[in-house]
Design a protein around this motif. Structure first.
Motif, short mmCIF file in Angstrom:
data_model
loop_
_atom_site.label_atom_id
_atom_site.label_comp_id
_atom_site.label_asym_id
_atom_site.label_seq_id
_atom_site.Cartn_x
_atom_site.Cartn_y
_atom_site.Cartn_z
N LEU A 101 54.66 48.85 41.74
CA LEU A 101 53.54 48.08 42.54
C LEU A 101 53.52 46.61 42.02
O LEU A 101 53.89 46.41 40.69
N ASP A 102 53.15 45.64 42.79
CA ASP A 102 53.20 44.51 42.44
C ASP A 102 51.59 43.81 42.48
O ASP A 102 51.09 43.65 43.53
N HIS A 103 51.11 43.72 41.26
CA HIS A 103 49.83 43.19 41.18
C HIS A 103 49.67 41.48 40.70
O HIS A 103 48.56 41.09 40.41
N SER A 104 50.76 40.83 41.10
CA SER A 104 50.71 39.49 40.53
C SER A 104 49.81 38.64 41.35
O SER A 104 49.58 37.42 41.14
N HIS A 105 49.17 39.08 42.56
CA HIS A 105 48.30 38.45 43.39
C HIS A 105 47.05 38.35 42.59
O HIS A 105 45.99 37.48 43.34
N MET A 106 46.80 39.14 41.67
CA MET A 106 45.42 38.95 41.07
C MET A 106 45.05 37.52 40.74
O MET A 106 45.72 36.64 40.28
N ALA A 107 43.52 37.29 41.04
CA ALA A 107 43.07 35.97 40.65
C ALA A 107 42.87 36.05 39.00
O ALA A 107 42.80 36.93 38.61
N ASP A 108 42.90 34.84 38.38
CA ASP A 108 42.42 34.85 36.91
C ASP A 108 41.12 35.07 36.84
O ASP A 108 40.16 34.62 37.44
N GLU A 109 40.96 35.97 35.84
CA GLU A 109 39.54 36.41 35.41
C GLU A 109 38.95 35.47 34.44
O GLU A 109 37.98 35.46 34.07
N ASP A 175 30.92 32.09 40.25
CA ASP A 175 31.37 33.34 40.55
C ASP A 175 32.67 33.58 40.30
O ASP A 175 33.69 32.76 40.22
N ALA A 176 33.21 35.03 40.51
CA ALA A 176 34.77 35.08 40.16
C ALA A 176 35.05 36.48 40.82
O ALA A 176 33.97 37.14 41.49
N VAL A 177 36.10 36.97 40.62
CA VAL A 177 36.60 38.31 41.25
C VAL A 177 37.63 38.97 40.26
O VAL A 177 38.32 38.13 39.65
N TRP A 178 37.55 40.17 40.23
CA TRP A 178 38.30 40.99 39.21
C TRP A 178 38.66 42.00 40.21
O TRP A 178 37.96 42.93 40.74
#
Length: 210
Positions: A101-109, A175-178
């Motif tokens: 799986l490629d999770h490289s799209h995750m936003a910086d937390e 605000d943020a996204v994890w």
């Protein structure tokens, strides 16, 4: 009960630390990162490898543990936010190699300018005894030595936890996204409450987080 000690983690504690990190993440999130074709046991094995590594955000080198005797009963994982992308590479490599799986799209937390609390967790049987508070205090001391504020994310769906962190000196930043979860970014800055702050609010923090 043995006196609780807060110490730097060691590689041989990796499996228990991985279980605590999964407890904090919740198993739905762990399953999301493992994908539909792998199990939570597979994810635990991967995370244990990450804890043993020195170049991972979950590294034992970034972790404080709470010990009852020699048993790990809680942990707090934190690191300089400026190192997130470098440290996250290990997670991305492991999820790619283990799960395809490629999770490289995750936003910086997190970001530069804070000691980021990635994980704060206490074993279920030891909650309500002030252990999370002790881990949080020790992490604040770690941040003070680095001349950094402490930052963390709290789920928008958990306003009670946000109120409790705020009672400990944390303040809303943005605000943020994890993963897929909307979060609120909090920091405990130099003008926050002292680490040894004690009142009913901290007692509530103890009851809620351990």
């Amino acid at each position: 009960m043995d006196k609780i000690r807060i110490e730097n983690a060691a590689p041989h504690q990796a499996s228990t630390i991985a279980s605590l990190v999964m407890l904090a993440m919740n198993h739905d999130c762990c399953q999301y990162f493992a994908g539909p074709h792998h199990t939570l046991d597979d994810f635990h094995r991967m995370l244990t490898r990450l804890v043993k590594r020195r170049d991972s955000q979950y590294s034992y080198q970034n972790t404080l543990v709470a010990l009852a005797g020699e048993d790990v009963i809680g942990c707090c994982v934190s690191y300089d936010g400026s190192r997130l992308r470098d440290l996250r590479r290990a997670f991305l490599e492991e999820t790619r190699d283990s799960f395809g799986l490629d999770h490289s799209h995750m936003a910086d937390e997190t970001q530069a300018g804070e000691l980021y609390i990635d994980t704060l967790a206490v074993s279920i049987g030891y909650r309500g005894q002030g252990i999370a508070t002790s881990l949080l205090q020790a992490t604040c001391e770690k941040a003070a030595a680095l001349h950094l504020p402490v930052g963390l994310l709290v789920d928008k769906g958990n306003p009670k936890a946000e109120r409790l962190y705020k009672s400990f000196g944390f303040r809303y930043v943005n605000d943020a996204v994890w993963g897929t979860h909307p979060m609120r970014h909090l920091q405990r800055c130099d003008d926050g409450l002292p680490v040894n702050y004690k009142d009913n609010h901290e007692n509530n923090l103890t009851n809620e987080l351990g």
